[in-house]
Design a protein around this motif. Sequence first.
Motif, PDB file in Angstrom:
ATOM      1  N   ILE A  29       0.857  -1.189   0.000  1.00  0.00           N
ATOM      2  CA  ILE A  29       0.000   0.000   0.000  1.00  0.00           C
ATOM      3  C   ILE A  29       0.890   1.235   0.000  1.00  0.00           C
ATOM      4  O   ILE A  29       1.784   1.348   0.845  1.00  0.00           O
ATOM      5  CB  ILE A  29      -0.920   0.024   1.234  1.00  0.00           C
ATOM      6  N   PRO A  30       0.717   2.184  -0.932  1.00  0.00           N
ATOM      7  CA  PRO A  30       1.543   3.396  -0.959  1.00  0.00           C
ATOM      8  C   PRO A  30       1.508   4.122   0.383  1.00  0.00           C
ATOM      9  O   PRO A  30       0.455   4.256   1.002  1.00  0.00           O
ATOM     10  CB  PRO A  30       0.886   4.240  -2.059  1.00  0.00           C
ATOM     11  N   ARG A  31       2.656   4.581   0.822  1.00  0.00           N
ATOM     12  CA  ARG A  31       2.755   5.200   2.143  1.00  0.00           C
ATOM     13  C   ARG A  31       1.901   6.461   2.278  1.00  0.00           C
ATOM     14  O   ARG A  31       1.443   6.784   3.364  1.00  0.00           O
ATOM     15  CB  ARG A  31       4.214   5.509   2.467  1.00  0.00           C
ATOM     16  N   ASP A  32       1.714   7.176   1.176  1.00  0.00           N
ATOM     17  CA  ASP A  32       0.920   8.398   1.282  1.00  0.00           C
ATOM     18  C   ASP A  32      -0.568   8.103   1.483  1.00  0.00           C
ATOM     19  O   ASP A  32      -1.365   9.019   1.688  1.00  0.00           O
ATOM     20  CB  ASP A  32       1.129   9.290   0.062  1.00  0.00           C
ATOM     21  N   GLN A  33      -0.933   6.825   1.424  1.00  0.00           N
ATOM     22  CA  GLN A  33      -2.317   6.436   1.675  1.00  0.00           C
ATOM     23  C   GLN A  33      -2.510   5.862   3.080  1.00  0.00           C
ATOM     24  O   GLN A  33      -3.593   5.398   3.415  1.00  0.00           O
ATOM     25  CB  GLN A  33      -2.756   5.411   0.626  1.00  0.00           C
ATOM     26  N   ILE A  34      -1.445   5.916   3.884  1.00  0.00           N
ATOM     27  CA  ILE A  34      -1.520   5.446   5.269  1.00  0.00           C
ATOM     28  C   ILE A  34      -1.170   6.611   6.187  1.00  0.00           C
ATOM     29  O   ILE A  34      -0.082   7.183   6.089  1.00  0.00           O
ATOM     30  CB  ILE A  34      -0.566   4.270   5.520  1.00  0.00           C
ATOM     31  N   LEU A  35      -2.076   6.969   7.066  1.00  0.00           N
ATOM     32  CA  LEU A  35      -1.879   8.132   7.936  1.00  0.00           C
ATOM     33  C   LEU A  35      -1.251   7.710   9.263  1.00  0.00           C
ATOM     34  O   LEU A  35      -1.824   7.873  10.342  1.00  0.00           O
ATOM     35  CB  LEU A  35      -3.220   8.840   8.160  1.00  0.00           C
ATOM     36  N   ALA A 104     -11.735  -0.004  13.907  1.00  0.00           N
ATOM     37  CA  ALA A 104     -12.603  -0.438  12.810  1.00  0.00           C
ATOM     38  C   ALA A 104     -13.279   0.737  12.115  1.00  0.00           C
ATOM     39  O   ALA A 104     -13.522   0.697  10.906  1.00  0.00           O
ATOM     40  CB  ALA A 104     -13.656  -1.408  13.337  1.00  0.00           C
ATOM     41  N   SER A 105     -13.589   1.775  12.861  1.00  0.00           N
ATOM     42  CA  SER A 105     -14.303   2.912  12.265  1.00  0.00           C
ATOM     43  C   SER A 105     -13.907   4.189  12.992  1.00  0.00           C
ATOM     44  O   SER A 105     -14.516   4.574  13.976  1.00  0.00           O
ATOM     45  CB  SER A 105     -15.818   2.691  12.356  1.00  0.00           C
ATOM     46  N   ARG A 114     -11.025  10.045   5.810  1.00  0.00           N
ATOM     47  CA  ARG A 114     -10.107   8.917   5.813  1.00  0.00           C
ATOM     48  C   ARG A 114      -9.735   8.490   7.220  1.00  0.00           C
ATOM     49  O   ARG A 114      -9.620   9.318   8.126  1.00  0.00           O
ATOM     50  CB  ARG A 114      -8.816   9.271   5.057  1.00  0.00           C
ATOM     51  N   GLY A 115      -9.552   7.187   7.397  1.00  0.00           N
ATOM     52  CA  GLY A 115      -9.017   6.658   8.635  1.00  0.00           C
ATOM     53  C   GLY A 115      -7.505   6.535   8.527  1.00  0.00           C
ATOM     54  O   GLY A 115      -6.889   7.039   7.585  1.00  0.00           O
ATOM     55  N   HIS A 116      -6.884   5.842   9.490  1.00  0.00           N
ATOM     56  CA  HIS A 116      -5.437   5.657   9.456  1.00  0.00           C
ATOM     57  C   HIS A 116      -5.005   4.906   8.194  1.00  0.00           C
ATOM     58  O   HIS A 116      -3.934   5.176   7.648  1.00  0.00           O
ATOM     59  CB  HIS A 116      -4.963   4.892  10.688  1.00  0.00           C
TER      60      HIS A 116
END
Length: 223
Positions: A29-35, A104-105, A114-116
């Motif tokens: 998963i691209p890092r910029d899509q993980i917070l 979960a939410s 967006r979540g984490h």
Amino acid sequence: MDDENKSKLKLLSQQWGASLFGVARLEEIPRDQILLPGHILDQLPLALSIGFHLSEGVIEEIENQPTPLYFHHYQRVNILLDTIGLRITSAIQELGFRALPIPASQIVDWKNQRGHLSHKRVAKLAGLGWIGRNNLLVNERFGSRIRLVTVLTNLPLEVDSPTRRDCGSCHACLSVCPAGAISERVEDFDHIRCYEQLRVFAKTLHFSHNICGVCVKACKGNG
């Protein structure tokens, strides 16, 4: 040992109420899509995806909008999944490794809703299903009638492979979407229309969560 660890955690999650379990590499998963901070991602390279099969009775009660029963069920399932995530975290720590449960939410980026991280993307990589036309994870057995939670870890585990399946000729969700947000192509899903409709439901039905459930009902899987 990797396979043994995985079997143990899968059995524990099932005993606590989970219906689905898989493992994915977070690096896919691209890092910029993980917070989350980069150093955490470096230290916890694997992601456990755990799913719960929603109540068929509650889902079948939905017609053209979410119901109070579904709202309550949604909340309780999220709590259950978070509890399973905590217990899995504890079990991993008892083995001498690190783990981080992702709620979960929980929204952490309100502007972009967006979540984490994307639980459904992790679940897809973990072989639990594919992203359907309705923009939800679709499991072969349960359809979209599932909720998900993720636990990150450095415990050595056997990794699962994504499925090659997709929605194929099924278009059950297209005509029922109250927002008209679903299209033939998965990439044409209209996030804005969907979100605006969720906000309408939350306001008019006095729900504290942005939920719908109409396309969830339509997507039954093959089970």
